[in-house]
Design a protein around this motif. Structure first.
Motif, PDB file in Angstrom:
ATOM      1  N   MET A   1      95.080  -1.088  -5.458  1.00  0.00           N
ATOM      2  CA  MET A   1      95.144  -2.353  -6.190  1.00  0.00           C
ATOM      3  C   MET A   1      96.553  -2.928  -6.080  1.00  0.00           C
ATOM      4  O   MET A   1      97.545  -2.220  -6.286  1.00  0.00           O
ATOM      5  CB  MET A   1      94.791  -2.134  -7.659  1.00  0.00           C
ATOM      6  N   LYS A   2      96.649  -4.197  -5.709  1.00  0.00           N
ATOM      7  CA  LYS A   2      97.921  -4.888  -5.576  1.00  0.00           C
ATOM      8  C   LYS A   2      98.051  -5.948  -6.665  1.00  0.00           C
ATOM      9  O   LYS A   2      97.055  -6.559  -7.052  1.00  0.00           O
ATOM     10  CB  LYS A   2      98.036  -5.534  -4.206  1.00  0.00           C
ATOM     11  N   ILE A   3      99.284  -6.151  -7.108  1.00  0.00           N
ATOM     12  CA  ILE A   3      99.528  -7.145  -8.154  1.00  0.00           C
ATOM     13  C   ILE A   3     100.411  -8.248  -7.596  1.00  0.00           C
ATOM     14  O   ILE A   3     101.556  -8.002  -7.190  1.00  0.00           O
ATOM     15  CB  ILE A   3     100.209  -6.515  -9.383  1.00  0.00           C
ATOM     16  N   LEU A   4      99.889  -9.455  -7.557  1.00  0.00           N
ATOM     17  CA  LEU A   4     100.662 -10.632  -7.183  1.00  0.00           C
ATOM     18  C   LEU A   4     101.098 -11.328  -8.462  1.00  0.00           C
ATOM     19  O   LEU A   4     100.279 -11.850  -9.213  1.00  0.00           O
ATOM     20  CB  LEU A   4      99.825 -11.586  -6.320  1.00  0.00           C
ATOM     21  N   HIS A   5     102.413 -11.294  -8.722  1.00  0.00           N
ATOM     22  CA  HIS A   5     102.962 -11.918  -9.918  1.00  0.00           C
ATOM     23  C   HIS A   5     103.245 -13.391  -9.643  1.00  0.00           C
ATOM     24  O   HIS A   5     103.772 -13.746  -8.586  1.00  0.00           O
ATOM     25  CB  HIS A   5     104.267 -11.240 -10.337  1.00  0.00           C
ATOM     26  N   ILE A   6     102.895 -14.218 -10.603  1.00  0.00           N
ATOM     27  CA  ILE A   6     103.246 -15.631 -10.541  1.00  0.00           C
ATOM     28  C   ILE A   6     103.987 -15.952 -11.829  1.00  0.00           C
ATOM     29  O   ILE A   6     103.392 -16.012 -12.902  1.00  0.00           O
ATOM     30  CB  ILE A   6     102.000 -16.521 -10.389  1.00  0.00           C
ATOM     31  N   ASN A   7     105.277 -16.133 -11.697  1.00  0.00           N
ATOM     32  CA  ASN A   7     106.126 -16.343 -12.865  1.00  0.00           C
ATOM     33  C   ASN A   7     106.671 -17.768 -12.847  1.00  0.00           C
ATOM     34  O   ASN A   7     106.871 -18.361 -11.790  1.00  0.00           O
ATOM     35  CB  ASN A   7     107.281 -15.344 -12.870  1.00  0.00           C
TER      36      ASN A   7
ATOM     37  N   PHE B   1     105.678 -13.061  -6.247  1.00  0.00           N
ATOM     38  CA  PHE B   1     106.208 -11.813  -5.699  1.00  0.00           C
ATOM     39  C   PHE B   1     105.211 -10.685  -5.948  1.00  0.00           C
ATOM     40  O   PHE B   1     104.351 -10.763  -6.830  1.00  0.00           O
ATOM     41  CB  PHE B   1     107.583 -11.475  -6.291  1.00  0.00           C
ATOM     42  N   TRP B   2     105.360  -9.599  -5.170  1.00  0.00           N
ATOM     43  CA  TRP B   2     104.486  -8.439  -5.300  1.00  0.00           C
ATOM     44  C   TRP B   2     105.177  -7.372  -6.153  1.00  0.00           C
ATOM     45  O   TRP B   2     105.134  -7.422  -7.365  1.00  0.00           O
ATOM     46  CB  TRP B   2     104.112  -7.898  -3.921  1.00  0.00           C
ATOM     47  N   ASP B   3     105.844  -6.409  -5.524  1.00  0.00           N
ATOM     48  CA  ASP B   3     106.428  -5.309  -6.280  1.00  0.00           C
ATOM     49  C   ASP B   3     107.868  -5.568  -6.699  1.00  0.00           C
ATOM     50  O   ASP B   3     108.330  -5.023  -7.698  1.00  0.00           O
ATOM     51  CB  ASP B   3     106.377  -4.016  -5.450  1.00  0.00           C
ATOM     52  N   ASN B   4     108.566  -6.374  -5.937  1.00  0.00           N
ATOM     53  CA  ASN B   4     110.000  -6.579  -6.165  1.00  0.00           C
ATOM     54  C   ASN B   4     110.250  -7.986  -6.701  1.00  0.00           C
ATOM     55  O   ASN B   4     110.075  -8.972  -5.986  1.00  0.00           O
ATOM     56  CB  ASN B   4     110.770  -6.374  -4.860  1.00  0.00           C
ATOM     57  N   PRO B   5     110.677  -8.117  -7.961  1.00  0.00           N
ATOM     58  CA  PRO B   5     110.923  -9.453  -8.522  1.00  0.00           C
ATOM     59  C   PRO B   5     111.999 -10.231  -7.781  1.00  0.00           C
ATOM     60  O   PRO B   5     112.055 -11.463  -7.880  1.00  0.00           O
ATOM     61  CB  PRO B   5     111.363  -9.150  -9.965  1.00  0.00           C
TER      62      PRO B   5
ATOM     63  N   ASP C   1     110.215  -7.662 -16.059  1.00  0.00           N
ATOM     64  CA  ASP C   1     110.233  -8.522 -14.874  1.00  0.00           C
ATOM     65  C   ASP C   1     109.069  -8.277 -13.933  1.00  0.00           C
ATOM     66  O   ASP C   1     108.860  -9.024 -12.984  1.00  0.00           O
ATOM     67  CB  ASP C   1     111.556  -8.365 -14.117  1.00  0.00           C
ATOM     68  N   ARG C   2     108.270  -7.228 -14.200  1.00  0.00           N
ATOM     69  CA  ARG C   2     107.089  -6.971 -13.379  1.00  0.00           C
ATOM     70  C   ARG C   2     106.069  -6.205 -14.195  1.00  0.00           C
ATOM     71  O   ARG C   2     106.377  -5.614 -15.233  1.00  0.00           O
ATOM     72  CB  ARG C   2     107.442  -6.195 -12.106  1.00  0.00           C
ATOM     73  N   LEU C   3     104.867  -6.201 -13.706  1.00  0.00           N
ATOM     74  CA  LEU C   3     103.759  -5.535 -14.386  1.00  0.00           C
ATOM     75  C   LEU C   3     103.489  -4.194 -13.722  1.00  0.00           C
ATOM     76  O   LEU C   3     103.285  -4.119 -12.501  1.00  0.00           O
ATOM     77  CB  LEU C   3     102.509  -6.419 -14.316  1.00  0.00           C
ATOM     78  N   ALA C   4     103.504  -3.129 -14.512  1.00  0.00           N
ATOM     79  CA  ALA C   4     103.232  -1.793 -13.994  1.00  0.00           C
ATOM     80  C   ALA C   4     101.763  -1.441 -14.204  1.00  0.00           C
ATOM     81  O   ALA C   4     101.056  -2.079 -14.982  1.00  0.00           O
ATOM     82  CB  ALA C   4     104.118  -0.776 -14.689  1.00  0.00           C
ATOM     83  N   VAL C   5     101.308  -0.431 -13.487  1.00  0.00           N
ATOM     84  CA  VAL C   5      99.940   0.080 -13.648  1.00  0.00           C
ATOM     85  C   VAL C   5     100.015   1.453 -14.288  1.00  0.00           C
ATOM     86  O   VAL C   5     100.759   2.332 -13.835  1.00  0.00           O
ATOM     87  CB  VAL C   5      99.212   0.174 -12.295  1.00  0.00           C
ATOM     88  N   LYS C   6      99.280   1.629 -15.371  1.00  0.00           N
ATOM     89  CA  LYS C   6      99.236   2.914 -16.056  1.00  0.00           C
ATOM     90  C   LYS C   6      97.838   3.494 -15.910  1.00  0.00           C
ATOM     91  O   LYS C   6      96.898   3.069 -16.573  1.00  0.00           O
ATOM     92  CB  LYS C   6      99.598   2.748 -17.531  1.00  0.00           C
ATOM     93  N   ASP C   7      97.712   4.456 -15.010  1.00  0.00           N
ATOM     94  CA  ASP C   7      96.402   5.038 -14.700  1.00  0.00           C
ATOM     95  C   ASP C   7      96.373   6.474 -15.202  1.00  0.00           C
ATOM     96  O   ASP C   7      96.969   7.368 -14.605  1.00  0.00           O
ATOM     97  CB  ASP C   7      96.157   4.981 -13.192  1.00  0.00           C
ATOM     98  N   ASP C   8      95.727   6.690 -16.333  1.00  0.00           N
ATOM     99  CA  ASP C   8      95.662   8.027 -16.939  1.00  0.00           C
ATOM    100  C   ASP C   8      94.253   8.255 -17.485  1.00  0.00           C
ATOM    101  O   ASP C   8      94.035   8.319 -18.693  1.00  0.00           O
ATOM    102  CB  ASP C   8      96.707   8.138 -18.047  1.00  0.00           C
ATOM    103  N   PRO C   9      93.255   8.374 -16.589  1.00  0.00           N
ATOM    104  CA  PRO C   9      91.873   8.495 -17.057  1.00  0.00           C
ATOM    105  C   PRO C   9      91.614   9.842 -17.736  1.00  0.00           C
ATOM    106  O   PRO C   9      92.111  10.881 -17.298  1.00  0.00           O
ATOM    107  CB  PRO C   9      91.058   8.371 -15.763  1.00  0.00           C
ATOM    108  N   LYS C  10      90.846   9.800 -18.804  1.00  0.00           N
ATOM    109  CA  LYS C  10      90.442  11.015 -19.491  1.00  0.00           C
ATOM    110  C   LYS C  10      89.172  11.559 -18.839  1.00  0.00           C
ATOM    111  O   LYS C  10      88.261  10.790 -18.499  1.00  0.00           O
ATOM    112  CB  LYS C  10      90.183  10.727 -20.972  1.00  0.00           C
TER     113      LYS C  10
END
Length: 957
Positions: free
Chosen positions: A1-7, A21-25, A129-138
């Motif tokens: 999954m990729k995150i395209l930020h629009i600020n 931007f993608w990963d680097n603001p 400055d960017r959105l992280a992904v927190k993936d911790d499925p139970k």
């Protein structure tokens, strides 16, 4: 999954910079634009999107896409970079950008959420400055905490069971554990959450009405008594702050909408208070759309999809259900569903999957709720279920709490109704909710000596001496004891008399108190009133006994379980699980119990759990001897005389609860019918709704009664039976057949009864006329859906050979309005006869013989002024399929006088002229096009035009 930020970064007072931007603001592409352009787009959204009949969604989506894309094609190029991966479009929720309908983004070919893999817009409340992904499925099932709110007096009243019921229905594999908070009260929700470890709940789901009041968004929750309590995001945060789930779903209207004065939406406010991710609705949403969205979302989350994937699946599923045919790929789509209003807000972290996939090693199915009861009384007879195990009965609890806590004209409550309806469970729950009282329980028979001994055990020496002295009558001793308790400042007593029917005897067809019990209860009530005592009484009893003492009690009648409450009960019963028991047997057992909780439990243990379950069920269906004692005492049979049997038999004409006026209408020819109906209530033979006011209550004869008392049956003589159906139809159309009735179940009951009168050849048309009479209420679809459902059940009775006979008669008489309605009625019948899902499907395969016959009749009797072929000629002069666009469709509307060019809006059907002399050419037929649109034309989106194009293609030249 990729995150395209629009600020969005403001530049001075007049400009802003869009950064992609993608990963680097720091590695971004950008373009500048005037702030006036943003504000202009927001203003346009109010007129083109936040409106009753919006612009085509594709058009709105393309406008937004092109605006983001710009001349340099920044958006298109960015998305192409990861075309084969799921992309999250994280759009900063600044400068009110959150209010733009990003879910509609359309690239000219399809909505972005439809792509495979999808592009999913989220509103990013940018603290970092960017959105992280927190993936911790139970590695377990999905845990959802659900609370529905519907305060008394708030209209329209929310069907708070509907959304819950759809979620339960969607979970076929037991991958989801739905914990329901039954009160609708935020404080109770907080207490329930505290009972669990941190992180136990993956999702907290609040459903109900929400509003923006005095520029502050709030959720309409309930007080413990069921009254309205406006809860802000801060209030919700307060009860969840130490137990925040990974996702909160605020399923209320406009919880995702920011006010015009830049006040954050409720979703944004909740993120500011510490929540991580919030789902919400961007505008007013229909209950069925909200329910469908929730069911689809949780079905996806429960099988291990990420939140983004589950959201995309929800959009796609709802969009597919809104589409009517594949041709709509390039035109306005999905405008009859509100999928696009579902908005996802995130803060610093985007949650990934909440749980693992069902096949993950070690992952277990959701457990069946385990009941670990406590007991209110020392002899362990009054069982208190844990808060999470108590099912339903919200209104009954609130009514009783309201009396016990605020109504000092009453000394207590009487919980009354048929055996097995859970009276004792409600009494125990009341004890739990009234923790400030000292609880004392008597079970079954009680006398003065037993009462004094048990009560005395709870008192100190001085108080016990006062109570036990024998020189004074009991009422004076009780008075003095209560005064002593008050002087000592001790906790008041909650006196519970459970299974009180053991203290009754029957006389003259009713139940009365046994003499010694009457004296005890009279003394107790007198002493409490004399001392203005805070002590309270709860009585549970199958029967409402005759006594003047009941004037000092609030009487709460009960009914059987239904809808979501029934489903929750079934999920607690091991052998009602379709993976263990044949579904046919389950359905038969459910029908046999008719929502009676005790019978369901007994059937689970004694029937479905046995190897010969089918044989046992068959025996029970044919004979009630094995189980009737669990519901009706033998003594009660002596009270059910012939007049009462007749009354109960007549009331069986209704399958759902109805007002007392409806029961009286079918019983009025019987002598003393009102007295007999009151007897039926008092004896627990009629279910009673939870409504406090008599005028609002509804009643129903349990379907268990005819099984245990075979003489209680509907009349077998067809003439008497059809006369009964006619009376029931007339009274229900008077009571419910208006625009205020938004209850589809009630509409279905009306049409079921109307269609059952088989000696009335006009019954189907009468039902259609009744439905059409209320269709002019905006978006009134409940009656439409109900008519269609019941009509499909009567498909074999529709006469295809005579479809157009009445139409020709009306056209001959130049009754244009009536003929227009008759044409719509023919469409309904053909939709059912052809087995089509909707008019849209019907138009694609409309039987040419009937279509051309209808058209020929219109053309003939209007001298070529009206008819489908006349409309087809006009249609072809302005544009034809597949070159349909909104402008040509609007032009067609103007030509046939359906569109008001001066007002710039589509007319209501009532605004047409229905006259050859006055109407423009081609104005009729028209009524059939308004189906589901509240009397307005289905022209507010391009689906209507495609439907017409198919219809015209089937008309002979």
């Amino acid at each position: 999954m990729k995150i395209l930020h629009i600020n969005l970064k403001p530049i001075g007072d007049d400009y802003a910079e869009f950064r992609f931007f993608w990963d680097n603001p720091n590695d971004y592409q950008s373009r500048q634009l005037p702030l006036t352009e943003i504000f202009g787009l927001l203003e346009r959204s109010k007129t083109d999107y936040y409106t009753r009949i919006p612009e085509p969604y594709v058009k709105t989506g393309q406008t937004l896409y092109n605006w983001l894309d710009g001349n340099d094609r920044l958006l298109e190029n960015a998305l192409d970079r990861y075309r084969r991966e799921t992309i999250v479009l994280a759009i900063a929720a600044s400068e009110r950008l959150a209010n733009l309908p990003w879910e509609l983004l359309h690239d000219g070919t399809q909505f972005l959420v439809e792509r495979c893999p999808p592009v999913v817009p989220v509103r990013w409340v940018a603290d970092r400055d960017r959105l992280a992904v927190k993936d911790d499925p139970k590695n377990r099932f999905l845990n959802v905490l659900f609370m529905a709110t519907s305060p008394r007096g708030v209209k329209p009243e929310l069907d708070f069971e509907a959304e819950e019921g759809q979620i339960l229905n969607a979970d076929k594999k037991r991958s989801l554990c739905l914990t329901v908070e039954e009160s609708g009260n935020l404080e109770e929700l907080g207490e329930l959450v505290e009972d669990y470890d941190k992180g136990y709940f993956d999702v907290v789901h609040l459903t109900g009405h929400a509003t923006i009041d005095d520029e502050k968004p709030c959720f309409l929750t309930e007080t413990e008594l069921g009254d309205r309590a406006d809860s802000s995001a801060e209030d919700i945060a307060r009860v969840l702050q130490f137990h925040y789930p990974k996702l909160i779903f605020l399923s209320g209207c406009r919880t995702g909408y920011s006010s015009e004065n830049a006040v954050p939406s409720m979703a944004e406010a909740l993120l500011k208070e510490g929540a991580t991710a919030v789902l919400s609705w961007g505008d007013r949403v229909k209950d069925d759309d909200a329910s469908a969205a929730a069911a689809t979302l949780y079905e996806a989350l429960a099988v291990g999809k990420t939140v983004t994937e589950a959201l995309a699946s929800t959009y796609q599923t709802l969009l597919r259900s809104a589409d009517t045919n594949a041709v709509l790929k390039d035109v306005g789509r999905g405008c009859d569903r509100q999928w696009h209003l579902l908005r996802f807000y995130v803060a610093d972290a985007l949650p990934g999957a909440l749980v693992t996939t069902p096949r993950k090693r070690g992952r277990k199915r959701a457990p069946r709720p385990s009941v670990v009861p406590q007991f209110i009384d020392a002899k362990q007879r009054l069982r208190l279920l844990p808060r999470t195990e108590f099912v339903g009965r919200r209104r009954q609890l609130q009514n009783c709490l309201r009396t016990l806590k605020t109504d000092w004209e009453k000394v207590g409550v009487l919980l009354q109704g048929m055996g097995g309806w859970g009276k004792s469970a409600i009494a125990a729950r009341l004890c739990d909710r009234l923790s400030e009282y000292e609880t004392l329980v008597w079970w079954r028979q009680v006398d003065e000596a037993q009462f004094v001994t048990r009560f005395g055990d709870k008192l100190n020496a001085r108080e016990r001496e006062i109570l036990q002295q024998t020189a004074e009558p009991l009422k004076y001793r009780l008075r003095d004891t209560f005064e002593a308790l008050d002087e000592a400042g001790e906790k008041p007593f909650l006196l519970v008399f459970d299974d009180f029917e053991w203290n009754l005897e029957h006389r003259d067809g009713n139940y009365i108190l046994q003499p010694k019990v009457a004296a005890l209860l009279e003394a107790l009530v007198w002493a409490m009133q004399e001392t203005d005592s805070p002590h309270r009484i709860i009585i549970t009893c199958r029967y409402e006994f005759q006594s003047d003492l009941l004037n000092d009690f609030f009487v709460q009648g009960l009914d059987s379980f239904h809808h979501a409450d029934l489903q929750k009960k079934l999920r607690r019963l091991e052998h009602f699980d379709p993976t263990q028991t044949d579904e046919g047997l389950i359905e038969r057992a459910i029908a046999l119990a008719d929502g009676n909780p005790r019978l369901l439990e007994w059937l689970d243990d004694e029937v479905l759990a046995q190897p010969d379950a089918e044989a046992r069920l068959t025996q029970l269906e044919n004979s009630s001897e094995d189980w009737k004692g669990k519901i009706v005492w033998d003594e009660l049979y002596q009270q059910i005389d012939q007049p009462l049997e007749t009354i109960l038999s007549l009331c069986l004409v209704y399958e759902i609860p109805v007002p007392m006026a409806a029961l009286e209408a079918v019983c009025e020819e019987q002598s003393n019918y009102r007295e007999q109906l009151q007897r039926a209530i008092a004896l627990g033979l009629l279910e009673v709704s939870s409504d406090v006011e008599e005028r609002d209550r509804t009643y129903r004869v349990s379907r268990i009664l005819p099984r245990i008392i075979p003489s209680i049956q509907l009349p077998s003589d067809p003439e008497r039976l059809y006369s009964l159906y006619r009376k029931a139809w007339e009274i229900l159309t008077e009571l419910w057949g208006d625009r205020e009735n938004q209850d589809e179940e009630r509409w279905r009951e009306m049409f079921r009864i109307g269609f059952a009168e088989k000696d009335n050849p006009e019954r189907f048309r009468e039902g259609f006329d009744r439905m059409l009479s209320v269709q002019f209420r905006p978006f009134h679809q409940e009656s439409d859906r109900a008519l269609e459902a019941e009509l499909r059940l009567s498909k074999s009775e529709l006469d295809r050979a005579t479809l157009c006979e009445r139409l020709e008669c009306l056209l001959q008489q130049e009754k244009w309005r009536e003929a227009d309605r008759e044409t719509a009625w023919i469409f309904y019948q053909l939709m059912v006869l052809e087995g089509q899902e909707d008019f849209d499907d019907l138009c694609q395969t409309f039987p040419s013989r009937e279509l051309n016959e209808i058209d020929a009749l219109w053309v003939k009797y209007s001298d070529g002024h009206f008819g489908f072929s006349v409309q087809k000629a006009i249609w072809e002069s302005v544009g034809r399929h597949p070159d349909v666009n909104y402008e040509t469709w609007e032009d067609f509307g103007k030509r046939v006088s359906w569109y008001d060019g001066q007002k710039g809006d589509w007319k209501d059907l009532a605004d047409l002229n229905f006259s050859v002399q006055v109407s423009v050419k081609g104005e009729l037929p028209a009524t059939w096009t308004t189906r589901g649109w509240g009397g307005g034309f289905a022209c507010g989106c391009l689906e209507g035009s495609v439907c017409w194009a198919f219809l015209f293609s089937r008309i002979k030249a």
